[in-house]
Design a protein around this motif. Structure first.
Motif, mmCIF file in Angstrom:
data_model
loop_
_atom_site.group_PDB
_atom_site.id
_atom_site.type_symbol
_atom_site.label_atom_id
_atom_site.label_comp_id
_atom_site.label_asym_id
_atom_site.label_seq_id
_atom_site.Cartn_x
_atom_site.Cartn_y
_atom_site.Cartn_z
ATOM 1 N N GLY A 236 39.874 45.249 48.169
ATOM 2 C CA GLY A 236 40.613 44.731 49.042
ATOM 3 C C GLY A 236 40.983 43.215 48.428
ATOM 4 N N SER A 237 41.003 42.929 47.116
ATOM 5 C CA SER A 237 41.024 41.642 46.801
ATOM 6 C C SER A 237 41.377 41.622 45.363
ATOM 7 C CB SER A 237 39.570 41.001 46.884
ATOM 8 O OG SER A 237 39.637 39.885 46.138
ATOM 9 N N ASN A 238 42.509 40.866 45.224
ATOM 10 C CA ASN A 238 43.074 40.563 43.620
ATOM 11 C C ASN A 238 41.997 40.023 43.078
ATOM 12 O OD1 ASN A 238 44.513 39.616 41.454
ATOM 13 N ND2 ASN A 238 45.977 38.988 42.573
ATOM 14 N N THR A 239 41.317 38.804 43.461
ATOM 15 C CA THR A 239 40.152 38.232 43.082
ATOM 16 C C THR A 239 39.257 39.018 42.473
ATOM 17 O OG1 THR A 239 40.836 36.096 44.139
ATOM 18 C CG2 THR A 239 38.680 35.963 43.342
ATOM 19 N N ILE A 240 38.784 39.982 43.395
ATOM 20 C CA ILE A 240 37.318 40.659 42.931
ATOM 21 C C ILE A 240 38.022 41.685 41.859
ATOM 22 C CG2 ILE A 240 35.811 42.514 43.780
ATOM 23 C CD1 ILE A 240 35.342 39.450 44.548
ATOM 24 N N SER A 241 39.172 42.218 41.883
ATOM 25 C CA SER A 241 39.722 43.012 40.822
ATOM 26 C C SER A 241 39.812 42.440 39.531
ATOM 27 C CB SER A 241 41.222 43.805 41.245
ATOM 28 O OG SER A 241 41.576 44.386 40.284
ATOM 29 N N ASN A 242 40.177 41.152 39.656
ATOM 30 C CA ASN A 242 40.251 40.171 38.360
ATOM 31 C C ASN A 242 38.924 39.982 37.734
ATOM 32 O OD1 ASN A 242 43.065 40.080 38.143
ATOM 33 N ND2 ASN A 242 43.210 38.291 39.312
ATOM 34 N N LEU A 243 37.854 39.829 38.700
ATOM 35 C CA LEU A 243 36.486 39.640 38.376
ATOM 36 C C LEU A 243 35.983 40.857 37.805
ATOM 37 C CD1 LEU A 243 34.939 37.584 41.444
ATOM 38 C CD2 LEU A 243 34.935 36.966 38.915
ATOM 39 N N MET A 244 36.339 41.984 38.395
ATOM 40 C CA MET A 244 36.016 43.154 37.597
ATOM 41 C C MET A 244 36.387 43.687 36.286
ATOM 42 S SD MET A 244 35.050 45.967 40.914
ATOM 43 C CE MET A 244 36.818 46.180 41.286
ATOM 44 N N PHE A 245 37.445 43.395 36.189
ATOM 45 C CA PHE A 245 38.287 44.055 35.183
ATOM 46 C C PHE A 245 38.992 43.318 34.215
ATOM 47 C CE2 PHE A 245 39.025 47.716 38.211
ATOM 48 C CZ PHE A 245 38.181 48.582 37.767
ATOM 49 N N SER A 246 38.917 41.978 34.052
ATOM 50 C CA SER A 246 39.752 41.182 33.116
ATOM 51 C C SER A 246 39.090 41.225 31.998
ATOM 52 C CB SER A 246 39.671 39.521 33.686
ATOM 53 O OG SER A 246 40.450 39.473 34.829
ATOM 54 N N LEU A 247 37.799 41.308 31.594
ATOM 55 C CA LEU A 247 37.032 41.247 30.351
ATOM 56 C C LEU A 247 37.343 42.613 29.820
ATOM 57 C CD1 LEU A 247 35.541 39.871 28.252
ATOM 58 C CD2 LEU A 247 33.410 40.630 29.497
ATOM 59 N N PHE A 248 37.315 43.720 30.962
ATOM 60 C CA PHE A 248 37.694 45.065 30.106
ATOM 61 C C PHE A 248 39.047 45.220 29.827
ATOM 62 C CE2 PHE A 248 39.708 49.266 31.992
ATOM 63 C CZ PHE A 248 39.007 50.061 31.239
ATOM 64 N N GLN A 249 39.986 44.405 30.283
ATOM 65 C CA GLN A 249 41.449 44.392 29.733
ATOM 66 C C GLN A 249 41.660 43.928 28.589
ATOM 67 O OE1 GLN A 249 43.568 46.196 31.476
ATOM 68 N NE2 GLN A 249 43.810 46.166 33.609
#
Length: 588
Positions: free
Chosen positions: A489-502
């Protein structure tokens, strides 16, 4: 462990969170603590992470949570103060006076004013404010919520004065390995983040240009008397002009100034241009579009203001997790009126304050960072560190503007208390979930510090994905971002979860890491249109709880458009334009 087993174990916390939230409809306040401890269990037992690294990562996550909650509090407090002072009713009436055409009202109120609210406040505020505002203007409740959710797209990556990038991408991407690579390239992390910001703004600017058109044609198709796409397309010149009026300054701001300003300044410039054009009839069609008579509205279009339908009782627990925004807008006190310029002045002061503190040439931002720096280096004698600079956060400017507004609008004590009470309630609602969600992400990312000599969990997933998906990954990168936002439910949390993955996948494929992370941020913004928590929050404001499925079936259309076109642009940027990266060796 084989790479496949590592990737599956690494994916387990995310998949389990998705299943519990969506399939079993657990509330996030139950899911995130469970997933946090599951991640710790996998990290300690299978990745052989030292417990002190887990503890240090949790502390690091709490530092980030503090920054997020401070920004949330400042953003929602300013909005609450403006409602209590009577500024919001003045702004609302200004929009009503511009045009009776519902298509133009949608573009100005939802696309432009909603994007401005996203830039200033974020965290689901636009849908929760725009939806009841449109209902008050005579829109069907279902149409109002659908449109309000579509606002949460282009502006979201730079919402809440850049929080999804400043906190999400930063917290998700910063790592000792990347810091060493940047040092070799003689760059700071801020320099690298500015490249990601510029690339995300350019992709958003191209894709988002058509979002006002999507809003209008979906309204005329699903809620018009004739159920017509063409009645929406008849305003195409004006809607595309309105899209460009926002996205062109948005892109320029993202490229030149950084992540705090694109949504704020793009929406302000767009509002000035489009309102002027509408008043003068520029590109405005000769016909005026209106909804059918209210007696002809279908039952599913109607909300139950004041309470949800009985069939929605199963959503009650989920709704408790959603930061609720008080949508009752008080009127100006009897005998007192407020001018339009005075109503808008706080937002002008906010924009000015952010510019002053963010322009490097002025030196104010550097001074604020040095004036108060809360830092814990080598937490518990590990390689994990945490830093917060509260005076430099956008929250400091937001809170300063709040106190200036209290004086400028001559607010009474009871109004100020009501505003602080509303903002504090939202802070408490959002805080509990974040206290587990953000530390979980940091444990996830820091799992590379282990005795088993295994890559961190995101990198394990990246290596497996790169080996099995290959060169088309930029096409899929926005979808992963959208999935994260749908779950959290959050852009911020999605970026926290997946930025390093990407980023790790980009390294595996030898393509631009900045572009792939930018695509992650773009997709995470689009995912807000289908995020369960956002749908529940917006539906609750107009009594549509229980109709989330119907709303999801509509908002999935613009979401699919967004991630597909963004992915195609990403493919073109990586392989046709050969966009490079300062720290990733890209192959032509």
């Amino acid at each position: 462990m084989s790479l496949f087993v590592q990737a599956m174990l690494a994916a387990l916390p995310i998949l389990l969170a998705a299943g519990l939230l969506v399939a079993f409809r657990w509330p996030a306040r139950r899911v995130m603590p469970f997933v946090y401890f599951l991640t710790i269990g996998i990290g300690v037992l299978l990745w052989e992470m030292p417990f002190k690294v887990v503890a240090a990562s949790t502390v690091q996550g709490l530092f980030i949570t503090f920054d997020i909650l401070l920004i949330v509090f400042g953003a929602i407090l300013l909005l609450a103060v403006l409602k209590q002072s009577g500024a919001i009713p003045v702004i609302r009436q200004m929009f009503v006076d511009i045009s009776p055409d519902r298509r133009i009202q949608v573009i100005i109120i939802a696309w432009l004013f909603g994007s401005f609210l996203e830039g200033a406040s974020g965290f689901g505020t636009p849908a929760a404010i725009v939806a009841p505002l449109l209902v008050a203007l005579g829109f069907p409740a279902m149409a109002a919520v659908m449109i309000g959710l579509m606002v949460q797209s282009t502006a979201v990556t730079f919402g809440a004065v850049g929080t999804p990038v400043l906190i999400g991408v930063t917290g998700g991407l910063e790592s000792p390995a990347l810091a060493a690579r940047l040092a070799e390239a003689d760059m700071t992390f801020n320099d690298y983040r500015l490249i990601i910001t510029a690339q995300a703004a350019l992709v958003h600017g191209i894709v988002g240009m058509l979002m006002p058109t999507f809003m209008v044609v979906m309204m005329t198709r699903y809620f018009g008397k004739n159920r017509s796409w063409t009645e929406g397309l008849s305003i195409l010149p004006f809607s595309v002009f309105s899209g460009l009026s926002f996205t062109v300054p948005y892109m320029l701001t993202g490229v030149l100034l950084g992540p705090e300003f694109p949504s704020l300044l793009g929406a302000l410039v767009g509002l000035a241009i489009v309102v002027t054009a509408a008043r003068r009839g520029f590109l405005v069609p000769a016909d005026t579009w209106e909804f059918p008579a209210e007696s002809e509205w279908l039952p599913e279009w109607l909300g139950t203001i004041g309470g949800a339908k009985k069939s929605a009782s199963e959503n009650a627990e989920l709704a408790q997790d959603v930061p609720q925004v008080d949508t009752q807008v008080p009127q100006n006190p009897p005998g007192r009126s407020m001018s339009i310029w005075m109503a808008w002045l706080p937002y002008g002061l906010l924009a000015l304050g952010l510019v002053i503190t963010r322009l490097p040439a002025l030196g104010v931002g550097e001074w604020l960072q040095d004036a108060l720096r809360i830092q814990w280096a080598s937490i518990f004698d590990t390689q994990v560190s945490a830093t917060s600079t509260p005076l430099y956060l956008p929250a400091a400017v937001l809170i300063l503007v709040v106190f200036l507004t209290i004086g400028l609008h001559r607010m009474r004590g009871d109004q100020v208390r009501a505003a602080f009470s509303e903002a504090s309630g939202i802070l408490l609602s959002a805080g509990f979930v974040l206290l587990f969600a953000v530390p979980m992400v940091r444990v996830y990312i820091n799992s590379g510090f282990n005795a088993a000599d295994l890559p961190s969990m995101p990198i394990a997933m990246a290596e497996w994905a790169a080996a099995n998906v290959g060169a088309v990954w930029p096409l899929l990168a926005p979808t992963i971002g959208a999935l994260g936002a749908f779950i959290a439910g959050s852009n911020t949390i999605s970026n926290l979860m997946f930025s390093l993955f990407q980023f790790s996948i980009a390294e595996e494929l030898s393509v631009s890491g900045t572009m792939v992370v930018a695509l992650q941020a773009v997709g995470a913004a689009a995912g807000n249109m289908i995020a369960i928590h956002n749908i529940v929050a917006a539906a609750a404001t107009v009594g549509l709880l229980g109709r989330e499925g119907a709303l999801l079936r509509k908002t999935i259309i613009p979401t699919l458009y967004y991630v597909l076109v963004a992915g195609l642009l990403g493919l073109a940027a990586v392989y046709l334009l050969q966009v490079g990266d300062p720290v990733v060796t890209t192959e032509p």
